[in-house]
Motif scaffolding. Structure first.
Motif, PDB file in Angstrom:
ATOM      1  N   LEU A 238      49.002  42.446  11.580  1.00 13.73           N
ATOM      2  CA  LEU A 238      49.070  42.338  13.032  1.00 13.73           C
ATOM      3  C   LEU A 238      49.736  43.559  13.650  1.00 13.73           C
ATOM      4  CD1 LEU A 238      50.021  38.560  13.461  1.00 13.73           C
ATOM      5  CD2 LEU A 238      47.825  39.639  13.956  1.00 13.73           C
ATOM      6  N   VAL A 239      50.800  44.053  13.006  1.00  9.36           N
ATOM      7  CA  VAL A 239      51.469  45.250  13.517  1.00  9.36           C
ATOM      8  C   VAL A 239      50.531  46.451  13.479  1.00  9.36           C
ATOM      9  CG1 VAL A 239      53.322  46.899  13.067  1.00  9.36           C
ATOM     10  CG2 VAL A 239      53.784  44.444  12.972  1.00  9.36           C
TER      11      VAL A 239
ATOM     12  N   LEU B  24      47.253  46.386  13.581  1.00  4.72           N
ATOM     13  CA  LEU B  24      46.240  46.202  14.615  1.00  4.72           C
ATOM     14  C   LEU B  24      46.792  46.524  15.999  1.00  4.72           C
ATOM     15  CD1 LEU B  24      43.402  45.253  15.415  1.00  4.72           C
ATOM     16  CD2 LEU B  24      44.308  42.915  15.508  1.00  4.72           C
ATOM     17  N   ALA B  25      48.045  46.089  16.246  1.00  4.68           N
ATOM     18  CA  ALA B  25      48.655  46.379  17.546  1.00  4.68           C
ATOM     19  C   ALA B  25      48.853  47.877  17.741  1.00  4.68           C
ATOM     20  CB  ALA B  25      49.985  45.641  17.655  1.00  4.68           C
ATOM     21  N   LEU B  26      49.323  48.569  16.694  1.00  5.97           N
ATOM     22  CA  LEU B  26      49.516  50.015  16.801  1.00  5.97           C
ATOM     23  C   LEU B  26      48.191  50.734  17.049  1.00  5.97           C
ATOM     24  CD1 LEU B  26      52.139  50.652  13.953  1.00  5.97           C
ATOM     25  CD2 LEU B  26      52.533  50.673  16.430  1.00  5.97           C
ATOM     26  N   ARG B  27      47.147  50.256  16.429  1.00 11.56           N
ATOM     27  CA  ARG B  27      45.836  50.881  16.657  1.00 11.56           C
ATOM     28  C   ARG B  27      45.385  50.683  18.093  1.00 11.56           C
ATOM     29  NH1 ARG B  27      40.214  49.625  13.269  1.00 11.56           N
ATOM     30  NH2 ARG B  27      38.881  51.028  14.500  1.00 11.56           N
ATOM     31  N   GLN B  28      45.607  49.484  18.628  1.00  8.79           N
ATOM     32  CA  GLN B  28      45.239  49.238  20.023  1.00  8.79           C
ATOM     33  C   GLN B  28      46.079  50.081  20.967  1.00  8.79           C
ATOM     34  OE1 GLN B  28      42.725  47.380  21.256  1.00  8.79           O
ATOM     35  NE2 GLN B  28      42.043  46.963  19.157  1.00  8.79           N
ATOM     36  N   PHE B  29      47.371  50.210  20.680  1.00  4.45           N
ATOM     37  CA  PHE B  29      48.237  51.052  21.517  1.00  4.45           C
ATOM     38  C   PHE B  29      47.774  52.499  21.489  1.00  4.45           C
ATOM     39  CE2 PHE B  29      52.033  48.000  20.844  1.00  4.45           C
ATOM     40  CZ  PHE B  29      51.520  47.154  21.818  1.00  4.45           C
TER      41      PHE B  29
ATOM     42  N   GLN C 263      49.116  54.412  24.591  1.00  9.00           N
ATOM     43  CA  GLN C 263      50.484  53.918  24.734  1.00  9.00           C
ATOM     44  C   GLN C 263      51.459  54.570  23.767  1.00  9.00           C
ATOM     45  OE1 GLN C 263      51.483  52.029  27.151  1.00  9.00           O
ATOM     46  NE2 GLN C 263      49.432  51.674  27.984  1.00  9.00           N
TER      47      GLN C 263
ATOM     48  N   ILE D 241      55.069  48.313  28.226  1.00 13.00           N
ATOM     49  CA  ILE D 241      55.042  48.102  26.779  1.00 13.00           C
ATOM     50  C   ILE D 241      56.208  48.811  26.108  1.00 13.00           C
ATOM     51  CG2 ILE D 241      53.722  48.581  24.681  1.00 13.00           C
ATOM     52  CD1 ILE D 241      51.185  48.159  26.285  1.00 13.00           C
TER      53      ILE D 241
ATOM     54  N   LEU E  37      59.270  46.909  24.097  1.00 10.15           N
ATOM     55  CA  LEU E  37      59.411  47.193  22.669  1.00 10.15           C
ATOM     56  C   LEU E  37      60.817  47.687  22.352  1.00 10.15           C
ATOM     57  CD1 LEU E  37      56.001  48.857  21.695  1.00 10.15           C
ATOM     58  CD2 LEU E  37      56.850  46.598  21.051  1.00 10.15           C
TER      59      LEU E  37
END
Length: 282
Positions: A33-34, A36-41, A46, A235, A239
């Motif tokens: 999940l982390v 995937l989130a970093l890829r989206q950011f 971001q 964001i 964070l």
């Protein structure tokens, strides 16, 4: 017998193996999940350096540290009040007097089922209608203290019950009243045994101070909200705030585990030291 064994059974070999497997799977899922989130950011820009550069300056951190100071102050006062009330409630629940035992038991059982957020709303909206409008600091501290007093009461009650009954009887045999024997003999031993649980509960209370945003109290999360509205870095701000909470609670969790490990090794060391002394000399 430790207080934790009164509350939970020790896991067996199969249970420990299932716990290890579940832990590994949870870690793998969390890392996925982390990632995937970093890829989206990254895809949305971001992670660009200019969006993180403001948090390398002192004014940003000074504002967040002021919110952290308010968080720690609210948590410290809430912990002190909750712990004192928890001791009183635990002693009340263990009292031979039915008129004292039943109200304390009713308070603990009822308050444990009420969300802390609901208590915050009661203090925020209901009490002012009856002429009791507390300052912002106490609008957060009072509901947290009321809620966590029940949890502290159960921790202290488990600790008191884990102390051998002979300790109280020995105090009574020395001429102490029940109250003085409980205060001078039983409670110090109980407090040492439940110290890891007290630290863990304090860490949970520290996280509950984030409810301060409901009453507009300038704690860490509310300060982060104000800062995000100012610099439009939603964001990045949240964070950073999450990282601060992670560091503090991880530290408290480490302290709790260290204290628990010391308590586990202390009885075995005491026995090992006592065995040579008990052997007769030749």
């Amino acid at each position: 017998m430790s207080a934790s064994r009164l509350l939970f059974d020790e896991p067996g070999p199969r249970a420990r193996r299932r716990i290890r497997i579940a832990t590994v799977l949870a870690v793998v899922a969390a890392l996925a999940l982390v990632g995937l989130a970093l890829r989206q950011f990254a895809d949305n820009g971001q992670l660009a350096a200019e969006r993180w550069r403001p948090y390398g300056t002192w004014p940003m951190w000074r504002y967040l540290l002021e919110g952290l100071r308010s968080t720690l102050a609210a948590a410290a006062v809430s912990i002190a009040i909750s712990a004192a009330a928890g001791v009183a409630l635990a002693l009340g629940r263990l009292s031979p007097s039915r008129w004292l035992r039943l109200p304390c038991a009713a308070y603990v059982e009822i308050v444990r089922t009420v969300p802390a957020l609901l208590l915050v709303y009661i203090v925020l909206f209901a009490l002012p209608r009856y002429g009791l409008d507390l300052p912002l600091f106490w609008k957060l501290v009072v509901p947290l203290s009321v809620s966590n007093a029940a949890a502290f009461a159960e921790i202290f009650r488990a600790g008191i019950r884990s102390v051998e009954r002979g300790q109280l009887e020995a105090g009574l045999a020395l001429g102490l009243t029940r109250g003085r024997a409980m205060r001078l003999v039983v409670l110090p031993q109980a407090a040492r045994r439940v110290l890891p649980s007290l630290v863990s509960q304090s860490a949970g209370l520290l996280k509950d101070t984030s409810l301060g945003y409901v009453v507009s109290f300038a704690e860490l999360l509310y300060s982060g909200k104000v800062l995000a509205n100012y610099n439009h870095l939603l964001i990045q701000t949240y964070l950073v705030v999450a990282l601060v909470y992670l560091v503090i609670n991880a530290t408290l969790s480490k302290v709790a585990r260290t204290l628990e490990a010391r308590q586990r090794t202390r009885p075995s060391r005491a026995v090992a030291d006592a065995v040579p002394a008990a052997q007769p000399t030749t």
